[in-house]
Motif scaffolding. Structure first.
Motif, mmCIF file in Angstrom:
data_model
loop_
_atom_site.group_PDB
_atom_site.id
_atom_site.type_symbol
_atom_site.label_atom_id
_atom_site.label_comp_id
_atom_site.label_asym_id
_atom_site.label_seq_id
_atom_site.Cartn_x
_atom_site.Cartn_y
_atom_site.Cartn_z
ATOM 1 N N PHE A 90 0.819 -1.203 0.000
ATOM 2 C CA PHE A 90 0.000 0.000 0.000
ATOM 3 C C PHE A 90 0.858 1.259 0.000
ATOM 4 O O PHE A 90 0.507 2.254 -0.618
ATOM 5 N N LYS A 91 1.994 1.212 0.687
ATOM 6 C CA LYS A 91 2.889 2.371 0.696
ATOM 7 C C LYS A 91 3.413 2.648 -0.704
ATOM 8 O O LYS A 91 3.509 3.800 -1.131
ATOM 9 N N VAL A 92 3.733 1.586 -1.446
ATOM 10 C CA VAL A 92 4.206 1.748 -2.824
ATOM 11 C C VAL A 92 3.087 2.359 -3.676
ATOM 12 O O VAL A 92 3.333 3.274 -4.475
ATOM 13 N N GLN A 93 1.863 1.867 -3.501
ATOM 14 C CA GLN A 93 0.738 2.410 -4.252
ATOM 15 C C GLN A 93 0.498 3.878 -3.904
ATOM 16 O O GLN A 93 0.234 4.692 -4.779
ATOM 17 N N VAL A 94 0.584 4.209 -2.628
ATOM 18 C CA VAL A 94 0.367 5.595 -2.205
ATOM 19 C C VAL A 94 1.409 6.505 -2.841
ATOM 20 O O VAL A 94 1.086 7.599 -3.320
ATOM 21 N N GLU A 95 2.649 6.081 -2.870
ATOM 22 C CA GLU A 95 3.696 6.889 -3.506
ATOM 23 C C GLU A 95 3.421 7.068 -4.993
ATOM 24 O O GLU A 95 3.596 8.155 -5.539
ATOM 25 N N LYS A 96 2.974 5.982 -5.641
ATOM 26 C CA LYS A 96 2.658 6.070 -7.068
ATOM 27 C C LYS A 96 1.492 7.037 -7.287
ATOM 28 O O LYS A 96 1.537 7.871 -8.192
ATOM 29 N N TYR A 97 0.472 6.963 -6.438
ATOM 30 C CA TYR A 97 -0.674 7.849 -6.569
ATOM 31 C C TYR A 97 -0.306 9.288 -6.247
ATOM 32 O O TYR A 97 -0.823 10.217 -6.865
ATOM 33 N N LYS A 98 0.593 9.489 -5.284
ATOM 34 C CA LYS A 98 1.046 10.849 -4.981
ATOM 35 C C LYS A 98 1.748 11.445 -6.196
ATOM 36 O O LYS A 98 1.547 12.612 -6.524
ATOM 37 N N ASP A 99 2.569 10.641 -6.858
ATOM 38 C CA ASP A 99 3.241 11.112 -8.065
ATOM 39 C C ASP A 99 2.214 11.456 -9.148
ATOM 40 O O ASP A 99 2.364 12.457 -9.865
#
Length: 166
Positions: A38-47
């Motif tokens: 989920f942290k990886v997804q959140v970073e991708k979504y933040k980008d």
């Protein structure tokens, strides 16, 4: 005999505690793995959000709401921009109710329909762009608008474009 029962209970309790510990550890590790995903997804979504924000900044470059000089032009004349913009839009949409051909659309419609202005975007304190359609043909107009001292609004067609039918 009493001692054996206590010993069995003690061993059973120890086995139960060990089972609970191993199970809780496994559940905790699984949750940590999911959390990392989920942290990886959140970073991708933040980008993605940052990229969309930059695109929005680029697209809103010609916008009355983002143009401080244009806003101050209206405010210097004593207008409240939050109320003035909807007022001008309403006046523009009122041109859709004029009998006969539309006063701002230089093209005639087909089959007895009427060209109507659908959407409006204010570019600055003097120009707006609007799209029009009669259901079959559609295009855009660039319009100069003037807010008079008596709070009436005048529109003057600058350019118009009718898209070709495919």
């Amino acid at each position: 005999m009493k001692q054996r029962i206590f010993m069995y209970l003690f061993v059973f309790a120890v086995l139960l505690v060990i089972f609970q510990y191993v199970n809780a550890k496994r559940v905790f590790e699984d949750l940590n793995k999911k959390n990392e995903g989920f942290k990886v997804q959140v970073e991708k979504y933040k980008d993605s959000v940052v990229g969309l924000h930059h695109k929005l900044q680029d697209y809103s470059g010609f916008s009355l709401e983002q143009n401080e000089d244009a806003l101050s032009y209206f405010e210097a004349d004593g207008y409240k921009v939050e109320a003035l913009i909807p007022y001008i839009k309403d006046k523009l949409y009122e041109t859709n109710t004029v009998k006969g051909e539309h006063p701002l659309v230089p093209y005639t419609s087909s089959d007895g329909r009427k060209m109507l202005i659908n959407n409006v975007k204010f570019l600055n304190h003097k120009w707006l762009i609007a799209n029009f359609s009669d259901g079959e043909f559609w295009g855009e107009v660039l319009v100069k608008y003037f807010v008079n001292t008596d709070k009436s609004v005048d529109f003057e067609l600058s350019e118009a474009f009718l898209y070709p039918v495919n």
